[in-house]
Design a protein around this motif. Structure first.
Motif, PDB file in Angstrom:
ATOM      1  N   LYS A 162       0.836  -1.208   0.000  1.00 38.11           N
ATOM      2  CA  LYS A 162       0.000   0.000   0.000  1.00 38.11           C
ATOM      3  C   LYS A 162       0.868   1.255   0.000  1.00 38.11           C
ATOM      4  CE  LYS A 162      -4.144  -1.925   2.174  1.00 38.11           C
ATOM      5  NZ  LYS A 162      -4.978  -1.977   3.406  1.00 38.11           N
TER       6      LYS A 162
ATOM      7  N   CYS B 256       2.132   1.684  -3.419  1.00 39.24           N
ATOM      8  CA  CYS B 256       1.076   2.215  -4.291  1.00 39.24           C
ATOM      9  C   CYS B 256       0.989   3.736  -4.152  1.00 39.24           C
ATOM     10  CB  CYS B 256      -0.268   1.576  -3.953  1.00 39.24           C
ATOM     11  SG  CYS B 256      -0.434  -0.141  -4.463  1.00 39.24           S
TER      12      CYS B 256
ATOM     13  N   VAL C  15      -2.808  -2.084  -7.413  1.00 38.00           N
ATOM     14  CA  VAL C  15      -1.583  -2.322  -8.178  1.00 38.00           C
ATOM     15  C   VAL C  15      -1.931  -2.347  -9.667  1.00 38.00           C
ATOM     16  CG1 VAL C  15       0.242  -4.005  -8.659  1.00 38.00           C
ATOM     17  CG2 VAL C  15      -0.449  -3.542  -6.303  1.00 38.00           C
TER      18      VAL C  15
END
Length: 494
Positions: free
Chosen positions: A196, A199, A228
């Protein structure tokens, strides 16, 4: 003698060009379309050198790294002619070889013209087989390639500090997450937290993430959920010498997962059904002995609990804590171990229909007694077991949706704002289905505001919002551009 034989066999592979290229697709985890292919090199079939790791270790051992790199690249580019024009080619490159003048000469425009390949189609996938001795010089080399429209991917990010150092210096176009970070990520919250954060980094730096080595559907679904961009792995498709279509099953999984995910965007918590976040965990038969259920819990330590069923009818739930209340003590195991689990199952559980909305389920869950507050919430369909929801999942999703709403909904109408309208328009353009776009504008709204005041003007906006919601279904998109301007996207004839 064995060492000499090894060197002779390896030299024969190089001299006879016994290298085969296989391609593994890298696909979009949003559209399921193939973005590109990683070119992977293999040695002679049915030999130890078929394994690329052994092959490259031998090249280092016998001082023929450059010859092997060149041969692998030549074979890959030669075979890449069969790829579609718009597909990218990911080529593995050891960073120390990029300095070599032969490598630079091997990627001139004239060289690539032999294979009818444009530089912008090639992505150098930098993999560290050897440490980079001169980082500033290497970064300058990479910048030189980037200036010629080549793109850069950093491989095995998450495997160590070197990958992170490369990212900060190179500013790559792609980051490939290490397989160790991928494996069982659906069960590992630490790995999920790391991805995360990657990301978020990707969003801030316009870098695309590739999850490499996806082997299960659960891993694939988790990466889609986290946002993703691209995926690669055996579950999607194994490397092959022939270009094959992605299976319809994999495509359907990706498209359906995105469809479910996107239903959250632009919706309020009151419009979401509980089945969207429920998990179809295994059940236990009511006649299983308590000691058998105890063994199941010990095998799957992460399980929050199990539903106890008999002929698909729910009888109750059993959690680890509740079960051990019976089994603890000097005689607990002797008294209850051999009894059927139905005798200790909690029949006073919260059961909700799969089409119940999240806000109602939240209220029901929070209204339970303190002792039952964190018990499983059982989801049923046609009075039969459908799945379970934990309070943790319920609260996390509620918070997630509220955060999304706060960022993307118009505060007055609580309808999707401009950002979501733009996204919906982009998706609609790609949609093969015929759609209609309706634009609503209130005549003389400014004059009305001037005469009757903004408070009454807001009431008009809310009234129109209610009318549009009443007229159009949840399958239609209703957005609020701002002020007195609204837009509706629908497949119904106006």
């Amino acid at each position: 003698q064995s060492a000499n034989l090894e060197e002779i066999l390896f030299a024969s592979v190089i001299d006879k060009a016994e290298i085969t290229t296989v391609f593994q697709p890298i696909i979009s985890l949003r559209s399921s379309e193939v973005y590109g292919y990683e070119a992977l090199s293999r040695g002679p079939e049915n030999s130890s050198m078929e394994n690329p790791e052994i092959l490259f270790n031998l090249s280092e051992k016998h001082g023929r790294i450059w010859e092997l790199e060149y041969l692998c690249r030549w074979k890959a580019l030669e075979k890449a002619k069969c790829l579609e024009e718009d597909k990218k080619i990911f080529l593995n490159v050891s960073p120390h070889i990029m300095h070599d003048i032969k490598f630079r000469q091997g990627f001139t425009r004239e060289y690539l013209n032999k294979f009818k390949i444009n530089p912008d189609k090639i992505i150098f996938e930098i993999t560290e087989r050897q440490a980079i001795s001169n980082v500033p010089d290497f970064i300058n080399t990479v910048q030189n390639y980037k200036s010629q429209n080549y793109q850069i991917a950093i491989d095995d990010v998450g495997a160590g500090f070197s990958g992170l150092n490369l990212i900060s210096g190179v500013y790559p176009h792609f980051i490939k997450l290490d397989m160790n970070l991928i494996r069982n990520i659906d069960k590992d919250f630490v790995k999920q937290a790391m991805v995360k954060s990657m990301c978020e980094f990707g969003q801030l730096t316009n870098t695309y993430l590739i999850a490499e080595g996806i082997e299960t559907e659960a891993e694939l679904l988790k990466f889609i959920e986290m946002g993703v961009h691209y995926g690669q792995g055996y579950f999607i498709q194994k490397p092959s010498s022939k270009i094959q279509n992605i299976s319809e099953q994999v495509q359907e999984i990706i498209l359906q997962a995105n469809k479910n995910k996107n239903r959250f965007i632009g919706s309020t918590i009151y419009e979401l059904y509980i089945y969207k976040i429920c998990k179809k965990l295994p059940t236990v038969n009511a006649n299983l002995k308590v000691e058998q259920v105890d063994a199941i819990f010990k095998k799957d330590t992460a399980a929050p609990g199990y539903c106890v069923v008999e002929e698909e009818q729910l009888l109750g739930i059993v959690t680890k804590n509740e079960m051990y209340k019976f089994l603890s003590g000097q005689y607990g195991y002797s008294l209850y171990g051999k009894k059927p689990v139905r005798e200790i199952a909690n029949a006073n559980f919260l059961s909700v229909d799969y089409k119940m909305t999240i806000d109602i389920v939240s209220k029901k869950a929070m209204a339970r007694s303190a002792e039952q507050l964190y018990d499983l919430i059982v989801v049923t369909k046609d009075a039969r077991y459908y799945g379970v929801v934990t309070v943790k999942d319920l609260l996390e999703k509620a918070i997630e949706i509220e955060v999304i709403n706060a960022k993307n909904l118009n505060p007055l109408s609580e309808l999707p704002g401009n950002r979501l309208i733009e996204l919906q328009l982009e998706q609609s353009i790609k949609n093969p289905e015929d759609l209609n776009i309706l634009y609503f504008d209130i005549d003389n709204f400014k004059a009305y505001n001037d005469v009757y005041g903004f408070e009454n003007g807001d009431k008009i906006i809310k009234l129109l919002t209610k009318i549009l919601k009443d007229i159009f279904s949840l399958n239609d998109f209703v957005g609020h551009i701002g002020g007195d301007d609204f837009v509706v996207i629908t497949n119904r004839n106006p």
